[in-house]
Design an enzyme around this catalytic site. Structure first.
Site, mmCIF file in Angstrom:
data_model
loop_
_atom_site.group_PDB
_atom_site.id
_atom_site.type_symbol
_atom_site.label_atom_id
_atom_site.label_comp_id
_atom_site.label_asym_id
_atom_site.label_seq_id
_atom_site.Cartn_x
_atom_site.Cartn_y
_atom_site.Cartn_z
ATOM 1 N N GLU A 82 0.832 -1.209 0.000
ATOM 2 C CA GLU A 82 0.000 0.000 0.000
ATOM 3 C C GLU A 82 0.866 1.257 0.000
ATOM 4 O OE1 GLU A 82 -4.189 -1.541 1.961
ATOM 5 O OE2 GLU A 82 -2.794 -0.409 3.235
ATOM 6 N N GLU A 113 -6.510 -7.422 -1.224
ATOM 7 C CA GLU A 113 -7.105 -7.335 0.106
ATOM 8 C C GLU A 113 -8.543 -6.845 0.005
ATOM 9 O OE1 GLU A 113 -5.141 -4.925 3.006
ATOM 10 O OE2 GLU A 113 -3.132 -5.613 2.459
#
Length: 680
Positions: free
Chosen positions: A165, A322
């Site tokens: 991320e 995710e």
């Protein structure tokens, strides 16, 4: 993109060794280092029971892997990789550079990010590193190189997961390292300080520079920072993170050229700082993290984000790295998912091109900041509704294996998304601070759903010439090259729809002079002398009864422009609100206010009558379902997603349902999904 097909999908031990056909992968982030060794064997059993075939590992393991600068510990990871290989589960192995260990921050505090007001951020959370720090880069690449040399040939390895991320917490760093790197970036972009002065309009407020060394990031100032400086800092910050990804990727490619490399995007909600349209071509396959937001139309926001991700992947399959099985931990109030939502959320991503369905995380943490974040195995353990739902989803995905490898079938309509318009339209000192770019796009996405029309989300840098209609809300920044492409699109038969605050500035955030909407004024055949934003409790009414908020404009029209809607009442009574002009063999329409749902749907239906676009949802189901289509070697697949809490009759659609419990049924359960293999 470096690879047109994500071969990671077919390298995992189960498929590769058995010669099995392509499959929809299933898995999660896996953090066994948080658990005693005896739990690992139970994890392998439960993963096989759920048909998990890929896990992302070592994401936050730097402190474990390198306890000190001169000491390494790979024993636990060696054992884990061997366990995964034995179980037939592929490893998406992270480079573990997301959060540096405590010893590195203590020895080198110069790696820590600095806020715009000069505060140095401390360790103790995550991502406490500067994207432009040479010291951090050196240590990170040493770790990456060491991992690649040790595990590059391991049979469990299916892909490299760079960092994690990127930019989630450290996107904007205002440190001296960032200042130096920013100056280098600016020099490369502009060549001379004179050109920078022109682009930044520095004669305003005596901001003129004589040397690049005088330039700083837009730190906290006494008044509004220069808007062009802010824009370039957005560009620079996104690029700095991209360059960090590239640095890690290039080490991996050099040592393991056959192993694909990715990182997880965050295409969700208002996450805008990383220009993923600029990043996507650097990845071997696109991956995304998405979490349901506590907002109205949250299911539709999920589909919208998945469609954006599909556009970034240019229609190729992508990796859902995710999402959550149920509640998250980071919202003000964290509600669990309702019955059916775990499967619907996952399959909605598959409908938009995901060939992997993965969660954060496999086993719910017993401690730490995310211990209340749901997982595939919850605190309640194996004997739980949640884990049984996970097992059921794994079984469902196996029935969808024929879909794997197929592309998302192009639609006839495109929503045009422009990252730099997102940035510039929301800068300070604008006509209104309430304008939000993504919600305006999303409003048109909802209108398309309600009219039964499929749409793609296409980036402005991509080719949109093949679409019958292009909707470009708040296309605020229009450089000359994009202006020309839009004019050619309309002249060649395309139908453009754009809105207020579009075509206003060029690539330097300098206004196109002569009246708004600037670069699009001649194409649209309209002219606006002054914006008229609305107060938060104000609205305007159009002559069809629809309502506008946020914005209005006194629009002057050319003789060949058709006025489709007019303002009713108030200072703009009788003035044009929505217009359409034919140009070449196409048309260009303009919407001068933020329409409500009824207004968007109404004008969209009217504009679509001038095109060859076909509504693919029967009238009785419009506004109640979403459909998407994928096509590949194994056939054509129609996904039908129930947006409601009602059981719906879908007998008007033909095809064999791959996942329906009753293959003869033509009903769709509340919050359910059907996947029909269409008859040729």
């Amino acid at each position: 993109m470096a690879q047109s097909t994500p071969e990671w999908l077919y390298r995992h031990p189960t498929s590769a060794r058995a010669g099995n056909p392509r499959r929809i992968s299933f898995g999660a982030d896996y953090n066994p280092e948080q658990w005693p060794r005896e739990v690992w064997d139970e994890d392998m059993r439960l993963m096989k029971q759920a048909d998990v075939d890929v896990v992302s590992i070592a994401i936050f393991s730097w402190a474990r892997l390198q306890p000190a600068e001169d000491r390494w510990d790979f024993a636990w990871l060696d054992e884990l990789m061997d366990l995964l290989a034995k179980a037939g589960i592929g490893a998406d192995l992270a480079t573990a550079t997301a959060s540096p260990p405590a010893w590195l921050a203590a020895q080198h505090p110069e790696i820590l990010p600095v806020t715009e007001n000069g505060t140095v951020l401390s360790p103790g959370g995550r991502q406490h590193w500067r994207p432009t720090s040479p010291v951090f880069r050196e240590h990170a690449l040493t770790l990456v190189r060491t991992l690649a040399e040790r595990y590059g040939g391991h049979p469990a390895l299916v892909a490299w997961h760079v960092n994690n991320e990127l930019g989630c917490h450290n996107l904007y760093d205002y440190s001296d390292d960032a200042a130096r790197a920013f100056r280098v970036w600016l020099h490369r972009r502009y060549g001379t300080v004179e050109e920078l002065n022109r682009a930044w309009s520095t004669d305003f407020w005596s901001q003129r520079y004589q040397d690049f060394d005088q330039i700083l990031p837009p730190r906290t100032a006494a008044a509004f920072p220069n808007p062009a400086q802010q824009l370039d800092f957005h560009r620079f910050s996104s690029n700095a993170l991209k360059q960090h990804f590239i640095a890690e990727r290039d080490v991996l490619r050099g040592l393991t050229p056959e192993v694909p490399v990715t990182t997880n995007f965050m295409v969700v909600g208002e996450t805008k700082g990383m220009n993923f349209a600029d990043w996507a071509e650097e990845l071997d396959f696109v991956a995304n993290d998405h979490y349901r937001l506590p907002v109205e139309n949250s299911q539709e926001e999920l589909s919208f984000s998945a469609a954006i991700t599909s556009g970034l992947a240019q229609g190729e399959p992508w990796f859902l790295m995710e999402h959550s099985t149920s509640a998250v931990n980071w919202q003000p109030i964290n509600r669990p998912k309702r019955s059916g939502e775990l499967q619907r959320d996952s399959l909605a991503h598959v409908a938009h091109g995901a060939d992997a369905v993965c969660y954060f995380q496999w086993r719910q943490s017993a401690g730490g900041a995310e211990k209340y974040h749901s997982a595939m195995v919850p605190h309640a353990g194996e004997d739980s509704r949640l884990y049984r739902s996970v097992v059921k989803l794994g079984q469902t995905l196996r029935r969808l294996d024929p879909v794997a490898g197929s592309r998302r079938r192009p639609a006839q309509v495109a929503l045009l998304m422009d990252w730099e318009s997102w940035w510039t339209s929301e800068l300070d000192s604008h006509p209104t601070e309430d304008l939000r770019y993504r919600p305006e796009l999303f409003g048109w996405w909802l209108a398309l759903l309600d009219t039964g029309v499929r749409a793609d989300v296409v980036q402005s840098r991509q080719d949109f010439s093949g679409y019958d209609m292009v909707i470009a809300p708040v296309l605020h920044m229009v450089p000359a090259a994009l202006q020309k492409r839009l004019e050619q699109y309309v002249a060649s038969g395309g139908h453009l729809v754009t809105t207020f605050f579009s075509g206003t500035v060029d690539q330097d955030d300098r206004v196109w002079l002569g009246g708004y909407p600037g670069a699009l004024r001649e194409l649209l055949g309209i002219r606006v002398e002054e914006f008229s934003p609305l107060l938060r409790d104000e609205s305007v009414t159009l002559d069809d009864g629809s309502t506008g908020r946020l914005w209005s404009e006194p629009v002057d029209v050319a003789d060949d422009v058709v006025v489709l809607r007019r303002y009713r009442g108030g200072d703009l009574d009788g003035r044009a609100a929505i217009t359409r002009r034919e140009h070449g063999s196409g048309s260009a329409a303009y919407v001068s206010t933020q329409l409500d749902t009824m207004g968007r749907s109404s004008i969209l239906r009217e504009l679509l009558r001038h095109t060859e676009v076909v509504a693919e949802v029967p009238a009785s189901l419009r506004g109640r379902i979403e459909i998407t289509r994928r096509t590949g070697d194994a056939g054509d697949f129609l996904f039908i997603i129930n947006r409601t809490d009602e059981v719906l009759d879908i007998s008007e659609f033909e095809g064999h349902d791959l996942i329906g419990a009753d293959q003869g049924s033509k009903t769709l359960a509340a919050r359910g999904v059907a996947v029909l293999r269409e008859v040729p």
